[in-house]
Design an enzyme around this catalytic site. Structure first.
Site, PDB file in Angstrom:
ATOM      1  CG  ASP A 146      -0.367   0.283   2.533  1.00  0.00           C
ATOM      2  OD1 ASP A 146       0.876   0.422   2.637  1.00  0.00           O
ATOM      3  OD2 ASP A 146      -1.129   0.378   3.507  1.00  0.00           O
ATOM      4  CB  CYS A 173       0.955  -2.104   4.833  1.00  0.00           C
ATOM      5  SG  CYS A 173       0.835  -2.878   6.451  1.00  0.00           S
ATOM      6  CB  THR A 192       2.672  -1.451  11.088  1.00  0.00           C
ATOM      7  OG1 THR A 192       1.438  -2.070  10.709  1.00  0.00           O
ATOM      8  CG2 THR A 192       2.439  -0.045  11.612  1.00  0.00           C
ATOM      9  CB  ILE A 238       0.163  -5.020  11.838  1.00  0.00           C
ATOM     10  CG1 ILE A 238       1.395  -4.934  12.729  1.00  0.00           C
ATOM     11  CG2 ILE A 238      -0.978  -5.740  12.568  1.00  0.00           C
ATOM     12  CD1 ILE A 238       1.250  -3.978  13.909  1.00  0.00           C
ATOM     13  N   GLY A 239      -1.372  -4.941   9.204  1.00  0.00           N
ATOM     14  CA  GLY A 239      -2.641  -5.082   8.484  1.00  0.00           C
ATOM     15  C   GLY A 239      -2.538  -5.968   7.267  1.00  0.00           C
ATOM     16  CG  HIS A 289      12.171 -23.336  12.674  1.00  0.00           C
ATOM     17  ND1 HIS A 289      12.399 -23.138  14.021  1.00  0.00           N
ATOM     18  CD2 HIS A 289      13.311 -23.878  12.187  1.00  0.00           C
ATOM     19  CE1 HIS A 289      13.622 -23.552  14.323  1.00  0.00           C
ATOM     20  NE2 HIS A 289      14.197 -23.999  13.219  1.00  0.00           N
ATOM     21  CG  HIS A 333      10.635 -27.219  11.773  1.00  0.00           C
ATOM     22  ND1 HIS A 333      10.388 -26.635  12.996  1.00  0.00           N
ATOM     23  CD2 HIS A 333      11.967 -27.457  11.725  1.00  0.00           C
ATOM     24  CE1 HIS A 333      11.529 -26.512  13.657  1.00  0.00           C
ATOM     25  NE2 HIS A 333      12.492 -27.012  12.909  1.00  0.00           N
TER      26      HIS A 333
END
Length: 142
Positions: A6, A63, A65, A67-68, A96, A131
């Site tokens: 973004d 983006c 952060t 996060i979104g 992993h 894993h």
């Protein structure tokens, strides 16, 4: 390698595309390309679709952060998007977790650290073994 972002990740995307191309990767740039405000979920969808369609095996999402856009990407069964902040996280998400999408925040990580994370992400293989059992449990059928 597919890459999308973004408005919060545009500058970092441009840096990472240059590194990918210099390393021999074919880059599928899915946007955005400017500072105008856009909705990060739309770009996570574009990248998820590109991976599903086989246009790329792995991807990078950015983006502000991270996060979104990581939340948006992980809604898809075939995506294992890992938000990383350092080299150790980039290595572990591949070794992993068999992450197929690297996620970083354009406003939270510096370009040199991001470049290092990308290099590690592209060069690190999944260890498998114990894993693999855990990663299989991440899918809807796991």
């Amino acid at each position: 390698m597919a890459i999308a972002c973004d408005h919060g990740g545009v500058d970092l995307k441009d840096v990472l595309i240059k590194d990918l191309a210099a390393s021999g990767w074919t880059v599928l740039d899915l946007g955005t390309d400017g500072p105008e405000s856009v909705d990060y979920p739309d770009f996570a969808v574009k990248l998820a679709q590109a991976l599903k369609d086989g246009k790329a095996e792995r991807g990078v999402l950015l983006c502000g952060t991270g996060i979104g856009i990581s939340i948006a990407a992980n809604r898809f069964d075939h995506i294992r998007a890992a938000l990383v902040h350092d080299a150790f996280g980039a290595r572990m998400c591949r070794q992993h977790n068999d992450a197929n999408v690297l996620v970083m925040g354009g406003r939270t990580i510096g370009p040199e650290v991001a470049r290092d994370c990308l290099k590690i992400f592209t060069e690190t293989e999944f260890e498998g073994g114990r894993h693999a059992r855990r990663v299989s449990k991440l899918s809807a059928n796991g």
